[in-house]
Scaffold this active site. Structure first.
Site, PDB file in Angstrom:
ATOM      1  N   HIS A 155      36.848   5.183  17.488  1.00 14.96           N
ATOM      2  CA  HIS A 155      35.812   6.128  16.876  1.00 14.96           C
ATOM      3  C   HIS A 155      34.526   5.752  16.685  1.00 14.96           C
ATOM      4  O   HIS A 155      34.753   4.211  16.461  1.00 14.96           O
ATOM      5  CB  HIS A 155      36.604   6.711  15.678  1.00 14.96           C
ATOM      6  CG  HIS A 155      35.943   7.864  14.909  1.00 14.96           C
ATOM      7  ND1 HIS A 155      36.338   9.038  15.255  1.00 14.96           N
ATOM      8  CD2 HIS A 155      35.057   7.999  13.937  1.00 14.96           C
ATOM      9  CE1 HIS A 155      35.354   9.830  14.383  1.00 14.96           C
ATOM     10  NE2 HIS A 155      34.627   9.195  13.785  1.00 14.96           N
ATOM     11  N   ASP A 191      38.510  18.290   6.866  1.00 16.33           N
ATOM     12  CA  ASP A 191      37.171  17.694   6.921  1.00 16.33           C
ATOM     13  C   ASP A 191      36.221  18.661   7.693  1.00 16.33           C
ATOM     14  O   ASP A 191      34.879  18.087   7.177  1.00 16.33           O
ATOM     15  CB  ASP A 191      37.848  16.282   8.195  1.00 16.33           C
ATOM     16  CG  ASP A 191      36.378  15.531   8.666  1.00 16.33           C
ATOM     17  OD1 ASP A 191      35.959  14.995   7.597  1.00 16.33           O
ATOM     18  OD2 ASP A 191      36.054  15.760   9.673  1.00 16.33           O
ATOM     19  N   ARG A 235      28.623  18.407   3.601  1.00  9.86           N
ATOM     20  CA  ARG A 235      28.038  17.216   3.373  1.00  9.86           C
ATOM     21  C   ARG A 235      26.876  17.073   4.144  1.00  9.86           C
ATOM     22  O   ARG A 235      25.837  16.319   3.710  1.00  9.86           O
ATOM     23  CB  ARG A 235      29.025  15.862   3.820  1.00  9.86           C
ATOM     24  CG  ARG A 235      30.096  15.522   2.930  1.00  9.86           C
ATOM     25  CD  ARG A 235      30.983  14.765   3.387  1.00  9.86           C
ATOM     26  NE  ARG A 235      30.522  13.373   3.829  1.00  9.86           N
ATOM     27  CZ  ARG A 235      30.787  12.606   4.627  1.00  9.86           C
ATOM     28  NH1 ARG A 235      31.946  13.022   5.595  1.00  9.86           N
ATOM     29  NH2 ARG A 235      30.426  11.522   5.241  1.00  9.86           N
ATOM     30  N   SER A 255      36.884  10.903   5.850  1.00 13.49           N
ATOM     31  CA  SER A 255      36.734  11.689   7.189  1.00 13.49           C
ATOM     32  C   SER A 255      37.170  11.154   8.414  1.00 13.49           C
ATOM     33  O   SER A 255      37.921  11.567   8.959  1.00 13.49           O
ATOM     34  CB  SER A 255      35.198  11.780   7.081  1.00 13.49           C
ATOM     35  OG  SER A 255      35.000  12.410   8.536  1.00 13.49           O
ATOM     36  N   LYS A 307      41.336  11.817  10.337  1.00 11.83           N
ATOM     37  CA  LYS A 307      41.317  12.640  11.475  1.00 11.83           C
ATOM     38  C   LYS A 307      42.002  11.463  12.681  1.00 11.83           C
ATOM     39  O   LYS A 307      42.744  11.889  13.383  1.00 11.83           O
ATOM     40  CB  LYS A 307      39.954  12.668  12.161  1.00 11.83           C
ATOM     41  CG  LYS A 307      39.327  13.789  11.691  1.00 11.83           C
ATOM     42  CD  LYS A 307      37.888  14.053  12.075  1.00 11.83           C
ATOM     43  CE  LYS A 307      36.868  12.996  11.610  1.00 11.83           C
ATOM     44  NZ  LYS A 307      35.640  13.421  11.703  1.00 11.83           N
TER      45      LYS A 307
END
Ligand code: URA
Length: 414
Positions: free
Chosen positions: A82, A161, A168, A183, A187
């Protein structure tokens, strides 16, 4: 329990219990807590932070808001990656095929870009025919047959999320370290991989501007990983200058292919080697140095490129039909000297204005446009030398992009 007391408690820098976090966040998902109330709570969290216990509890609440994937039906170690988001970040397109070609499974669910950072799914959509939405069965089949898959994240995975992130994004709370950690980690844990590599970007073109914040985020995500028995490694990488030479969707896919062909050595190449080496080291339980040797070899012997082509074809994409705008504008240097800075944020701003990114959720992306940097930091230029090329379908103002380049006088040697 009531939401005003919860907001008040966090505003006074007191710890919230699991039940209070659950009441507020699940209440928001059920539309019982209003978006202005959640915005206020998010701001109190952004200002006062969260304890580790609160972060672990909120991660758990996020994960439980949706489904989780069980990848145990697919043999082998699965390593996910990620990135916290950057300009010109096409590392997934390079790293996943390298790692998969070395026998490690890469199950990757990716997002779309919003604002100035691009998303992997938008890049893949510039390949005609490429299928980004897969069913769970298709996801698992591809993962076991070719060892990698990159598709859009399903709506069923961590819906909380998605809801919180959009809020956000418009309430000045994207840079909160605990909220970023929750967040990302919710995930990644819900996606079911055994091990996770996170690329934390720092700099003008990143969410996180400060190296110390990046270190805090890194330690926090490793601690969340420990809690779930997942090995988490983080690489902190520079995002003051764009990654690689292209920004824009089809242009970035083409650059990823050139890297896999071994034709380019730039900051993108270096980062891809670092990320892939970490993933292979985690997946095989070998040292980074040993893993690096295997990774460089996978590029040199063409097996990573072969995996990339196999993956694109498996998801029905046709690289030969990919279009890059033929209308180009060359932007030239207005002064002579040495390039000392190329501002990632300014480059992405121009790329977005050309249509390569979205500024609002309603905008549509033109995958054929973007910016190619023809000069790099450290290059010396004369007046009139081409600094970069805009690929555009609109009348473009080249003045803005010149401002991305800092050109300083060359010191004369005596
Ligand atoms: N990437 C995410 O998925 N979430 C964040 O909060 C920031 C970057």
């Amino acid at each position: 329990m009531n939401i005003l007391d919860i907001i008040d408690k966090k505003r006074n820098d007191l710890e919230l219990s699991y039940e209070e976090l659950e009441y507020a966040f699940n209440g928001f998902l059920k539309e019982e807590v209003k978006d202005y109330q959640m915005s206020s709570l998010l701001m109190a969290i952004t200002i006062n932070g969260m304890s580790d216990r609160e972060v672990f509890d909120l991660t758990d609440i996020f994960i439980k808001s949706g489904e989780t994937l069980d990848l145990s039906v697919v043999d082998g170690i699965k390593v996910d990656k990620h990135s916290t988001g950057g300009v010109g970040d096409k590392t997934t397109l390079v790293v996943a095929p390298i790692v998969a070609s070395l026998g490690i499974k890469v199950p990757k669910m990716s997002g779309r870009g919003l604002g100035y950072t691009g998303g992997t799914i938008d890049k893949l959509e510039s390949i005609p025919g490429f299928k980004v939405d897969l069913s769970l069965e298709e996801f698992l089949k591809e993962l076991s047959e070719i060892g990698m898959v990159v598709c859009a994240q399903t709506e069923k995975l961590v819906p909380l999320d998605k809801a919180i992130y959009s809020l956000r994004d418009v309430t000045g709370t994207v840079s909160s370290i605990p909220l970023i950690a929750v967040s990302i980690m919710s995930k990644k844990i819900a996606s079911g991989a055994d091990k996770i590599l996170i690329d934390i970007k720092v700099g003008s073109g990143a969410l996180i501007k400060d190296e110390n914040d990046a270190k805090l985020l890194k330690d926090l995500m490793v601690r969340i990983g420990d809690k779930y028995n997942k090995e988490v490694r983080c690489v902190i990488s520079d995002m003051n200058i764009p990654l690689g030479m292209c920004v824009g969707n089809a242009l970035e896919v083409a650059e990823a292919e050139l890297i896999l062909e071994g034709q380019i050595r730039n900051n993108l190449y270096d980062l891809c080697i670092e990320l892939a080496s970490n993933m292979v080291s985690m997946g095989k339980g070998i040292s980074i140095i040993e893993a690096r040797g295997e990774v460089e070899n996978a590029i040199a012997d063409g097996s990573a490129l072969e995996k990339f082509i196999q993956f694109i074809e498996y998801q029905k994409g046709s690289l030969d039909d990919m279009v890059i705008s033929e209308k180009t504008i060359e932007v030239v240097a207005e002064k002579a000297g040495i390039i000392t800075k190329i501002d990632a944020y300014k480059v992405s701003e121009v790329s977005c204005k050309l249509g390569a990114g979205k500024l609002t959720l309603e905008d549509t992306i033109d995958t054929t446009v973007g910016v190619r940097l023809d000069k790099q930091i450290g290059d010396t230029v004369e007046i009139g030398d081409v600094l970069c090329t805009l690929f555009t379908n609109k009348v473009a103002d080249s003045f803005e992009i010149v401002k991305a380049f800092t050109i300083e006088d060359v010191e004369e040697d005596n």
